[in-house]
Motif scaffolding. Sequence first.
Motif, PDB file in Angstrom:
ATOM      1  N   VAL A   5      38.013 -16.127   3.796  1.00 28.28           N
ATOM      2  CA  VAL A   5      37.168 -15.169   3.095  1.00 28.28           C
ATOM      3  C   VAL A   5      37.409 -15.243   1.589  1.00 28.28           C
ATOM      4  O   VAL A   5      38.550 -15.284   1.134  1.00 28.28           O
ATOM      5  N   PHE A   6      36.317 -15.248   0.841  1.00 28.50           N
ATOM      6  CA  PHE A   6      36.344 -15.140  -0.614  1.00 28.50           C
ATOM      7  C   PHE A   6      36.017 -13.684  -0.922  1.00 28.50           C
ATOM      8  O   PHE A   6      35.023 -13.158  -0.426  1.00 28.50           O
ATOM      9  N   ILE A   7      36.848 -13.032  -1.718  1.00 28.75           N
ATOM     10  CA  ILE A   7      36.598 -11.635  -2.089  1.00 28.75           C
ATOM     11  C   ILE A   7      36.034 -11.613  -3.508  1.00 28.75           C
ATOM     12  O   ILE A   7      36.678 -12.049  -4.453  1.00 28.75           O
ATOM     13  N   SER A   8      34.813 -11.093  -3.616  1.00 34.44           N
ATOM     14  CA  SER A   8      34.107 -11.005  -4.888  1.00 34.44           C
ATOM     15  C   SER A   8      34.087  -9.546  -5.328  1.00 34.44           C
ATOM     16  O   SER A   8      33.682  -8.670  -4.554  1.00 34.44           O
ATOM     17  N   TYR A   9      34.497  -9.297  -6.569  1.00 41.50           N
ATOM     18  CA  TYR A   9      34.572  -7.919  -7.054  1.00 41.50           C
ATOM     19  C   TYR A   9      34.532  -7.900  -8.570  1.00 41.50           C
ATOM     20  O   TYR A   9      34.890  -8.871  -9.227  1.00 41.50           O
ATOM     21  N   ALA A  10      34.085  -6.781  -9.113  1.00 35.55           N
ATOM     22  CA  ALA A  10      34.159  -6.549 -10.555  1.00 35.55           C
ATOM     23  C   ALA A  10      35.574  -6.106 -10.886  1.00 35.55           C
ATOM     24  O   ALA A  10      36.212  -5.402 -10.097  1.00 35.55           O
ATOM     25  N   HIS A  11      36.064  -6.502 -12.040  1.00 31.60           N
ATOM     26  CA  HIS A  11      37.465  -6.204 -12.381  1.00 31.60           C
ATOM     27  C   HIS A  11      37.772  -4.713 -12.361  1.00 31.60           C
ATOM     28  O   HIS A  11      38.894  -4.308 -12.080  1.00 31.60           O
ATOM     29  N   GLN A  12      36.772  -3.860 -12.580  1.00 31.04           N
ATOM     30  CA  GLN A  12      37.007  -2.417 -12.541  1.00 31.04           C
ATOM     31  C   GLN A  12      37.328  -1.936 -11.118  1.00 31.04           C
ATOM     32  O   GLN A  12      37.873  -0.860 -10.929  1.00 31.04           O
ATOM     33  N   ILE A  33      41.319 -14.593  -3.537  1.00 31.82           N
ATOM     34  CA  ILE A  33      40.942 -13.566  -4.500  1.00 31.82           C
ATOM     35  C   ILE A  33      41.453 -13.977  -5.876  1.00 31.82           C
ATOM     36  O   ILE A  33      42.567 -14.461  -6.019  1.00 31.82           O
ATOM     37  N   ALA A  34      40.588 -13.804  -6.867  1.00 28.74           N
ATOM     38  CA  ALA A  34      40.980 -14.089  -8.242  1.00 28.74           C
ATOM     39  C   ALA A  34      41.624 -12.828  -8.820  1.00 28.74           C
ATOM     40  O   ALA A  34      41.279 -11.726  -8.411  1.00 28.74           O
ATOM     41  N   PRO A  35      42.530 -12.930  -9.718  1.00 28.20           N
ATOM     42  CA  PRO A  35      43.083 -14.156 -10.281  1.00 28.20           C
ATOM     43  C   PRO A  35      44.258 -14.715  -9.490  1.00 28.20           C
ATOM     44  O   PRO A  35      44.769 -15.776  -9.807  1.00 28.20           O
ATOM     45  N   ARG A  36      44.665 -14.011  -8.426  1.00 23.24           N
ATOM     46  CA  ARG A  36      45.855 -14.411  -7.668  1.00 23.24           C
ATOM     47  C   ARG A  36      45.839 -15.884  -7.261  1.00 23.24           C
ATOM     48  O   ARG A  36      46.860 -16.560  -7.346  1.00 23.24           O
ATOM     49  N   ASP A  37      44.692 -16.364  -6.796  1.00 17.98           N
ATOM     50  CA  ASP A  37      44.641 -17.689  -6.207  1.00 17.98           C
ATOM     51  C   ASP A  37      44.124 -18.774  -7.145  1.00 17.98           C
ATOM     52  O   ASP A  37      43.799 -19.878  -6.693  1.00 17.98           O
ATOM     53  N   ILE A  38      44.050 -18.477  -8.421  1.00 20.51           N
ATOM     54  CA  ILE A  38      43.663 -19.494  -9.401  1.00 20.51           C
ATOM     55  C   ILE A  38      44.943 -20.027 -10.034  1.00 20.51           C
ATOM     56  O   ILE A  38      45.730 -19.276 -10.603  1.00 20.51           O
ATOM     57  N   LEU A  39      45.130 -21.305  -9.899  1.00 19.29           N
ATOM     58  CA  LEU A  39      46.318 -21.952 -10.435  1.00 19.29           C
ATOM     59  C   LEU A  39      46.324 -21.842 -11.956  1.00 19.29           C
ATOM     60  O   LEU A  39      45.330 -22.196 -12.608  1.00 19.29           O
ATOM     61  N   PRO A  40      47.396 -21.309 -12.548  1.00 21.73           N
ATOM     62  CA  PRO A  40      47.450 -21.223 -14.004  1.00 21.73           C
ATOM     63  C   PRO A  40      47.185 -22.594 -14.644  1.00 21.73           C
ATOM     64  O   PRO A  40      47.678 -23.612 -14.171  1.00 21.73           O
ATOM     65  N   GLY A  41      46.374 -22.589 -15.671  1.00 19.91           N
ATOM     66  CA  GLY A  41      46.035 -23.815 -16.377  1.00 19.91           C
ATOM     67  C   GLY A  41      44.815 -24.532 -15.819  1.00 19.91           C
ATOM     68  O   GLY A  41      44.316 -25.471 -16.424  1.00 19.91           O
ATOM     69  N   SER A  42      44.324 -24.073 -14.655  1.00 20.24           N
ATOM     70  CA  SER A  42      43.147 -24.726 -14.078  1.00 20.24           C
ATOM     71  C   SER A  42      41.875 -24.092 -14.635  1.00 20.24           C
ATOM     72  O   SER A  42      41.897 -23.007 -15.216  1.00 20.24           O
ATOM     73  N   ASP A  43      40.764 -24.766 -14.423  1.00 21.05           N
ATOM     74  CA  ASP A  43      39.470 -24.279 -14.888  1.00 21.05           C
ATOM     75  C   ASP A  43      39.003 -23.147 -13.976  1.00 21.05           C
ATOM     76  O   ASP A  43      38.862 -23.339 -12.764  1.00 21.05           O
ATOM     77  N   TRP A  44      38.751 -21.978 -14.544  1.00 13.54           N
ATOM     78  CA  TRP A  44      38.385 -20.785 -13.787  1.00 13.54           C
ATOM     79  C   TRP A  44      37.109 -21.031 -12.969  1.00 13.54           C
ATOM     80  O   TRP A  44      37.067 -20.777 -11.761  1.00 13.54           O
ATOM     81  N   GLY A  45      36.054 -21.517 -13.610  1.00  8.86           N
ATOM     82  CA  GLY A  45      34.779 -21.734 -12.927  1.00  8.86           C
ATOM     83  C   GLY A  45      34.892 -22.729 -11.785  1.00  8.86           C
ATOM     84  O   GLY A  45      34.353 -22.513 -10.695  1.00  8.86           O
ATOM     85  N   ALA A  46      35.597 -23.817 -12.017  1.00  8.40           N
ATOM     86  CA  ALA A  46      35.775 -24.831 -10.967  1.00  8.40           C
ATOM     87  C   ALA A  46      36.564 -24.248  -9.795  1.00  8.40           C
ATOM     88  O   ALA A  46      36.246 -24.525  -8.628  1.00  8.40           O
ATOM     89  N   ALA A  47      37.565 -23.441 -10.080  1.00  7.40           N
ATOM     90  CA  ALA A  47      38.358 -22.824  -9.016  1.00  7.40           C
ATOM     91  C   ALA A  47      37.492 -21.893  -8.171  1.00  7.40           C
ATOM     92  O   ALA A  47      37.612 -21.871  -6.937  1.00  7.40           O
TER      93      ALA A  47
END
Length: 164
Positions: A5-12, A33-47
């Motif tokens: 599952v991908f969890i999509s949410y507004a930061h608020q 879930i972002a930002p937890r699962d985005i590797l630091p230094g990687s491209d946000w959009g690509a992730a």
Amino acid sequence: MAHDVFISYAHQDRTVANAVCATLEARGIRCWIAPRDILPGSDWGAAIIDAIQEAKALVLIFSSNSNDSDQIKREVERTVHQGIAVIPFRIEDVLPNKTLEYFISTQHWLDALTPPLEDHMAHLAETITVLLEKKGGKVKPLPVGGEAPAPPQPPSQPAAKAPE
């Protein structure tokens, strides 16, 4: 990390999104879930694109905040384009704007408007479990006691023999 599952949410709405994530993961449903699962230094959009492509479902934490988010619109559009199920989890009594209405108007919504939120999250977890089973996915059952499974431990190496 493989996920269901991908969890999509507004930061608020991060508090609700994190609670949904914890509830699903406690039931053996692997979440991204972002930002937890985005590797630091990687491209946000690509992730984000990679994570959506690997998901079997997207849970949209739907509120006035997500309704106004361009990022949410892009995530939902990419998900629908990939033919991945979108599960709107409505936490606020608002109607989707025209862009989101175009993408999510035909899905059955899960309303989480009345307290307690935990009951709605449990229903969401049950719904996703059924959806994943229909898609041939396997949800890891909880061990007795209801706690999330412990991460697997690497196999232990046999002790080296002392020279004789």
